[in-house]
Design a protein around this motif. Structure first.
Motif, PDB file in Angstrom:
ATOM      1  N   ASP A  93       1.016  -1.267   0.160  1.00 33.02           N
ATOM      2  CA  ASP A  93      -0.150   0.315   0.436  1.00 33.02           C
ATOM      3  C   ASP A  93       0.797   1.168  -0.043  1.00 33.02           C
ATOM      4  N   PRO A  94       0.959   2.286  -1.254  1.00 34.53           N
ATOM      5  CA  PRO A  94       1.403   3.416  -1.195  1.00 34.53           C
ATOM      6  C   PRO A  94       1.167   4.475   0.048  1.00 34.53           C
ATOM      7  N   LYS A  95       0.491   4.238   0.695  1.00 30.16           N
ATOM      8  CA  LYS A  95       0.493   5.116   1.639  1.00 30.16           C
ATOM      9  C   LYS A  95       0.544   5.040   2.676  1.00 30.16           C
ATOM     10  N   ARG A  96       0.760   3.406   3.246  1.00 29.69           N
ATOM     11  CA  ARG A  96       0.997   2.670   4.436  1.00 29.69           C
ATOM     12  C   ARG A  96       2.843   2.186   4.348  1.00 29.69           C
ATOM     13  N   ASP A  97       3.257   1.816   3.614  1.00 27.56           N
ATOM     14  CA  ASP A  97       4.261   1.164   3.012  1.00 27.56           C
ATOM     15  C   ASP A  97       5.101   2.484   2.561  1.00 27.56           C
ATOM     16  N   GLN A  98       6.594   2.940   3.016  1.00 26.19           N
ATOM     17  CA  GLN A  98       7.324   3.614   2.783  1.00 26.19           C
ATOM     18  C   GLN A  98       8.369   2.442   1.961  1.00 26.19           C
ATOM     19  N   PRO A  99       9.120   2.927   0.584  1.00 29.72           N
ATOM     20  CA  PRO A  99      10.104   2.274   0.012  1.00 29.72           C
ATOM     21  C   PRO A  99      11.552   1.892   0.857  1.00 29.72           C
ATOM     22  N   SER A 100      11.757   0.604   0.861  1.00 24.81           N
ATOM     23  CA  SER A 100      12.552   0.458   1.138  1.00 24.81           C
ATOM     24  C   SER A 100      13.117  -0.779   0.688  1.00 24.81           C
ATOM     25  N   PHE A 101      14.360  -1.161   1.142  1.00 19.30           N
ATOM     26  CA  PHE A 101      14.971  -2.272   0.230  1.00 19.30           C
ATOM     27  C   PHE A 101      14.657  -3.658   1.107  1.00 19.30           C
ATOM     28  N   GLU A 102      14.381  -3.514   2.291  1.00 12.61           N
ATOM     29  CA  GLU A 102      13.684  -4.481   3.471  1.00 12.61           C
ATOM     30  C   GLU A 102      12.243  -4.859   3.112  1.00 12.61           C
ATOM     31  N   LYS A 103      11.740  -4.036   2.972  1.00 11.91           N
ATOM     32  CA  LYS A 103      10.084  -4.419   2.595  1.00 11.91           C
ATOM     33  C   LYS A 103      10.337  -5.302   1.128  1.00 11.91           C
ATOM     34  N   PHE A 104      11.015  -4.760  -0.041  1.00 10.44           N
ATOM     35  CA  PHE A 104      10.854  -6.047  -0.984  1.00 10.44           C
ATOM     36  C   PHE A 104      12.147  -7.039  -0.760  1.00 10.44           C
ATOM     37  N   LEU A 105      12.617  -7.286   0.328  1.00 12.81           N
ATOM     38  CA  LEU A 105      13.443  -8.433   0.076  1.00 12.81           C
ATOM     39  C   LEU A 105      11.957  -9.162   0.947  1.00 12.81           C
ATOM     40  N   GLN A 106      11.250  -8.866   1.663  1.00 12.27           N
ATOM     41  CA  GLN A 106       9.941  -9.550   2.108  1.00 12.27           C
ATOM     42  C   GLN A 106       9.352 -10.201   1.710  1.00 12.27           C
ATOM     43  N   ARG A 107       9.047  -9.475   0.468  1.00 12.92           N
ATOM     44  CA  ARG A 107       8.369  -9.833  -0.602  1.00 12.92           C
ATOM     45  C   ARG A 107       8.953 -10.949  -1.430  1.00 12.92           C
ATOM     46  N   ILE A 108      10.056 -11.511  -1.145  1.00 13.29           N
ATOM     47  CA  ILE A 108      10.615 -12.124  -2.030  1.00 13.29           C
ATOM     48  C   ILE A 108      11.281 -13.714  -1.245  1.00 13.29           C
ATOM     49  N   PRO A 109      10.486 -14.803  -2.331  1.00 13.50           N
ATOM     50  CA  PRO A 109      10.471 -16.447  -1.483  1.00 13.50           C
ATOM     51  C   PRO A 109      12.248 -16.502  -0.270  1.00 13.50           C
ATOM     52  N   GLU A 110      12.640 -17.315   0.301  1.00 11.58           N
ATOM     53  CA  GLU A 110      13.249 -16.998   1.387  1.00 11.58           C
ATOM     54  C   GLU A 110      14.363 -17.482   0.570  1.00 11.58           C
ATOM     55  N   GLU A 111      14.576 -19.056  -0.190  1.00 16.63           N
ATOM     56  CA  GLU A 111      15.904 -19.075  -0.525  1.00 16.63           C
ATOM     57  C   GLU A 111      16.368 -18.684  -1.949  1.00 16.63           C
ATOM     58  N   GLU A 112      15.596 -16.931  -2.507  1.00 21.03           N
ATOM     59  CA  GLU A 112      16.305 -16.521  -3.358  1.00 21.03           C
ATOM     60  C   GLU A 112      16.683 -14.882  -2.882  1.00 21.03           C
ATOM     61  N   ARG A 113      16.485 -14.648  -1.672  1.00 19.41           N
ATOM     62  CA  ARG A 113      17.001 -13.669  -1.353  1.00 19.41           C
ATOM     63  C   ARG A 113      18.533 -13.175  -0.993  1.00 19.41           C
ATOM     64  N   ALA A 114      19.688 -14.004  -0.467  1.00 19.31           N
ATOM     65  CA  ALA A 114      21.468 -13.969  -0.807  1.00 19.31           C
ATOM     66  C   ALA A 114      21.389 -13.427  -1.973  1.00 19.31           C
ATOM     67  N   TRP A 115      20.719 -14.524  -2.742  1.00 20.60           N
ATOM     68  CA  TRP A 115      21.424 -14.179  -4.896  1.00 20.60           C
ATOM     69  C   TRP A 115      20.886 -12.543  -5.184  1.00 20.60           C
ATOM     70  N   LEU A 116      20.005 -11.748  -4.558  1.00 18.56           N
ATOM     71  CA  LEU A 116      19.269 -11.012  -5.363  1.00 18.56           C
ATOM     72  C   LEU A 116      20.383  -9.793  -4.175  1.00 18.56           C
ATOM     73  N   ILE A 117      20.907 -10.398  -2.957  1.00 22.00           N
ATOM     74  CA  ILE A 117      21.187  -9.040  -1.885  1.00 22.00           C
ATOM     75  C   ILE A 117      22.965  -9.487  -2.539  1.00 22.00           C
ATOM     76  N   SER A 118      23.759 -10.221  -2.638  1.00 18.63           N
ATOM     77  CA  SER A 118      24.906 -10.802  -3.431  1.00 18.63           C
ATOM     78  C   SER A 118      25.085  -9.731  -5.030  1.00 18.63           C
ATOM     79  N   ALA A 119      23.703  -9.783  -6.232  1.00 16.08           N
ATOM     80  CA  ALA A 119      23.132  -9.311  -7.181  1.00 16.08           C
ATOM     81  C   ALA A 119      23.437  -7.807  -6.818  1.00 16.08           C
TER      82      ALA A 119
END
Length: 720
Positions: free
Chosen positions: A176-202
């Motif tokens: 929700d753009p009214k409630r959720d402020q943009p952040s890399f952490e918010k983005f990572l919360q929506r990423i499946p756990e098994e994909e987070r590490a290589w996305l952070i690395s990339a």
């Protein structure tokens, strides 16, 4: 916007067969489609330019311009790039399929067509086509939006840590753009756990080294479903080489991925069972062969074909046949090593596929010994022989299985499949419901079999088939009660071909149907001719194969034979084996009632070798039980077991009010024991071998003379 008045989809049907066009039109119009027709490829191009159809159904073999050329020209025509083209043809070999796709076909469907499946396939291709068109329009709009308004984009300024998301980013992430402020952490919360590490690395590597990346990953929607995401990002630096901006875009490509998956499924998997199809199996087998060559290991290919499946499919319909094939696939899978799931295409054990029809293949890799494949084959054969219960029908079906091994029996895909197929046919020839390994002798026999099949196709039209007749003698009265018509083949080069060599081949190729009709007609005409010549009113016994018995045209063929010959129906007896009658008892009952309504007799051939139940025999409208010769053969040796079986069959016949006839009687001792047990009607070499039609009248008189000259009036005929 909606389009409530949008006309129904338009299909262009192209076939030089007017009847086929009519049938396809009826199948499609019943599903609400509009239909245009063309009789050849050139006419199809003209109709396509004028009518702009939504889908094209295209035959291959046509005059003026064939389907392959027409398909290629359609693809080059304006508006023809994305229109789905469904090839309809009787050519289902790999070369034809490959040529169709090279010409630009969307899909391929072999004839004869299943009309309900055709309608569903057309609907599916139309939906897929619309999805692809929608996707193409969406991608074009998105490209413009990204360039002008940065829709679906994000930006980050490293110096301040400021992060910006467009409205489309929020939608993709389910935030929700009214409630959720943009952040890399918010983005990572929506990423499946098994994909987070290589996305952070990339992302870390992008910040450190600059440049850009393109990634595919997933986003978990608020409802828990996974969305496929295509992400691009690029680093922008100032004149001093410092990173001032990182700009990226996210694109939801879920629908495109789903379409790609569906297209792959159509290309590589069997629609009915979900198993890999012939194309995928051959590719996987090729990889397995290369791996086995590197590792100096062995593998085995098993080729499996169901016995008498066509009879079930023809008599009970394709719906029951399809359900049976699904059940067979599950059972085969249950027999494979390691608990692999149906259709799993593993590289470390088993790969299973349906090649088409009732043919399945299994690949076994990593074998210590080639003979290890026999253990799997034994389990498969035994498991498939168990009873099936499908839509209220109790079905019995067995399988014949051939095995070819690498490297002993072949070093390439086609050779291994060909040799496994040859071994499978050997298993059929040796009685079915078993398995056989390939040998070089089998290859020679396969070549011989093909030559024999080719010649058998021409035998009927060339007049090479003829009938011999074996008398059936009533030893109590000393009279000839009837004759059995037996098929013979005089080959111009091979001479007399044994029935055991060509009748199973006729059944497997479907030639038994026209041959069987000819036998019925010829036998009835001959019985009438004998009567006219003063040979008496002999009954004519005619064997009917399982394929004939399950064919819907059998009753009509019997009617025609009786009408054209003028034979009294009471003088015709149809013989059907016990095992065939018991395959589907309810269907058998219906067929027998139709046959009996014609006034003919019905006999159970080879009785005692199957698995009849007394309850069903009581329901079947039968006239005679024919004791199998295998039980008669051992009566000479006073075998208690066979004697007890014969006695029980005779008693069963009497209790049911049925006649009993013993076949394969060769000695006076056999005839005497049968007479003592209460069986008086016999057939076998003791009385006569099968003879040509012209010898029957004299044979009837001679056998009668022997009977009249008998001293005891009972067994002198047998003793003579």
């Amino acid at each position: 916007m909606t389009e409530p008045n949008k006309p129904a989809a338009l299909a262009l049907v192209v076939d030089d067969d007017e009847l086929m066009r009519l049938l396809v039109r009826e199948a499609l119009e019943s599903e609400g489609l509009r239909v245009e027709e063309a009789a050849d490829g050139r006419a199809a191009l003209e109709v396509f330019a004028r009518a702009k159809p939504d889908i094209v159904l295209l035959d291959v073999n046509m005059p003026v311009m064939d389907g392959f050329e027409c398909c290629g020209k359609l693809r080059a025509a304006p508006g023809g790039e994305r229109v789905p083209v469904l090839i309809l043809t009787g050519q289902d070999d790999d070369g034809s399929i490959e040529r169709a796709y090279e010409a630009g076909a969307t899909d391929f469907m072999p004839k004869p067509l299943h009309w309900k499946i055709l309608a569903h396939r057309v609907r599916y291709l139309l939906r897929t086509s619309r999805s692809i068109e929608d996707l193409a329009r969406s991608e074009a709009s998105l490209a413009v939006a990204q360039e002008l308004a940065h829709v679906g984009s994000w930006e980050r300024r490293p110096e301040t840590g400021e992060l910006y998301w467009s409205g489309e980013i929020y939608r993709i992430l389910g935030l929700d753009p009214k409630r959720d402020q943009p952040s890399f952490e918010k983005f990572l919360q929506r990423i499946p756990e098994e994909e987070r590490a290589w996305l952070i690395s990339a992302y870390a590597e992008l910040q450190e080294k600059g440049g850009k990346y393109e990634l595919e990953h997933h986003v978990v929607s608020p409802d828990g479903s996974l969305r496929a995401i295509y992400q691009r990002a690029e680093v922008f630096k100032d004149e001093h080489g410092r990173t001032v901006l990182i700009h990226g875009t996210l694109q939801d490509v879920t629908e495109r991925k789903q379409i790609e998956t569906r297209i792959r499924t159509l290309a590589y998997f069997d629609n009915l069972t979900g198993l890999p199809n012939r194309l995928q199996f051959k590719e996987h087998l090729g990889r397995a062969i290369r791996r086995a060559e590197r590792e100096h290991s062995q593998l085995a290919v098993m080729f499996l074909d169901l016995d008498r499946f066509k009879q079930i499919n023809d008599s009970l319909g394709h719906q029951v046949g399809d359900q049976l094939l699904k059940a067979v696939a599950v059972r085969i899978n249950s027999c494979l090593r390691g608990g692999d799931e149906v259709g799993r295409n593993s590289d470390d054990g088993v790969s299973m596929a349906r090649l088409g029809g009732d043919e399945f293949t299994v690949l076994l890799t990593g074998l210590a010994h080639a003979e290890d494949a026999a253990k799997v084959a034994q389990r498969v054969v035994a498991e498939l022989a168990r009873t099936y219960s499908i839509e209220g029908h109790e079905l019995f079906v067995t399988a014949s299985l051939g095995i070819a091994t690498y490297p002993a029996d072949g070093r390439d895909v086609d050779t291994l499949l060909k040799n496994a197929d040859a071994a499978m046919y050997n298993a059929k020839d040796l009685g079915r419901n078993n398995y056989k390994f390939y040998s070089r002798e089998l290859n020679e026999r396969a070549v011989e079999r093909l030559a024999l099949e080719r010649d058998l196709h021409r035998a009927l039209e060339r007049g090479e088939l003829f009938l011999h007749y074996q008398p059936q003698v009533d030893v109590a009265s000393g009279s000839v009660a009837g004759v059995e018509a037996l098929l013979r083949w005089s080959h111009p080069q091979r001479g007399l071909v044994p029935p055991a060599a060509f009748i199973p081949l006729a059944e497997q190729t479907g030639l038994i149907l026209p041959i069987g009709e000819w036998v019925l007609g010829q036998a009835c005409r001959q019985a009438t001719a004998w009567s006219a010549a003063g040979a008496g009113a002999l009954k004519m016994w005619v064997n009917v194969s399982g394929i004939q018995f399950r064919d819907r045209r059998l009753v009509g063929a019997v009617k025609t034979a009786l009408a054209r010959s003028g034979l009294d129906p009471k003088r015709l007896v149809i013989e059907v084996t016990e095992s065939i009658m018991m395959e589907d008892r309810e269907a058998t009952l219906a067929i027998l009632r139709e046959l009996k309504a014609l006034g003919i007799g019905v006999a159970v051939d080879d009785f005692g070798t199957g698995y009849s139940s007394l309850a069903y025999l009581k329901r079947f409208p039968l006239d005679t039980l024919k004791i199998d010769g295998s039980f008669v053969r051992d009566l000479d040796a006073a075998a208690e077991r066979d004697g007890a079986i014969v006695s029980a069959i005779i008693a069963m016949g009497e209790s049911l009010g049925l006649g009993v006839l013993a076949e394969g009687v060769e000695t006076r001792q056999q005839a005497a024991r049968l007479h003592e047990m209460g069986c008086n009607v016999m057939q076998g070499f003791l009385f006569s071998r099968p003879v040509p039609a012209e010898e029957v009248p004299a044979l009837v008189k001679s056998l009668g003379a022997v009977a009249r000259a008998s001293v005891a009036g009972k067994l002198a005929l047998a003793a003579g």
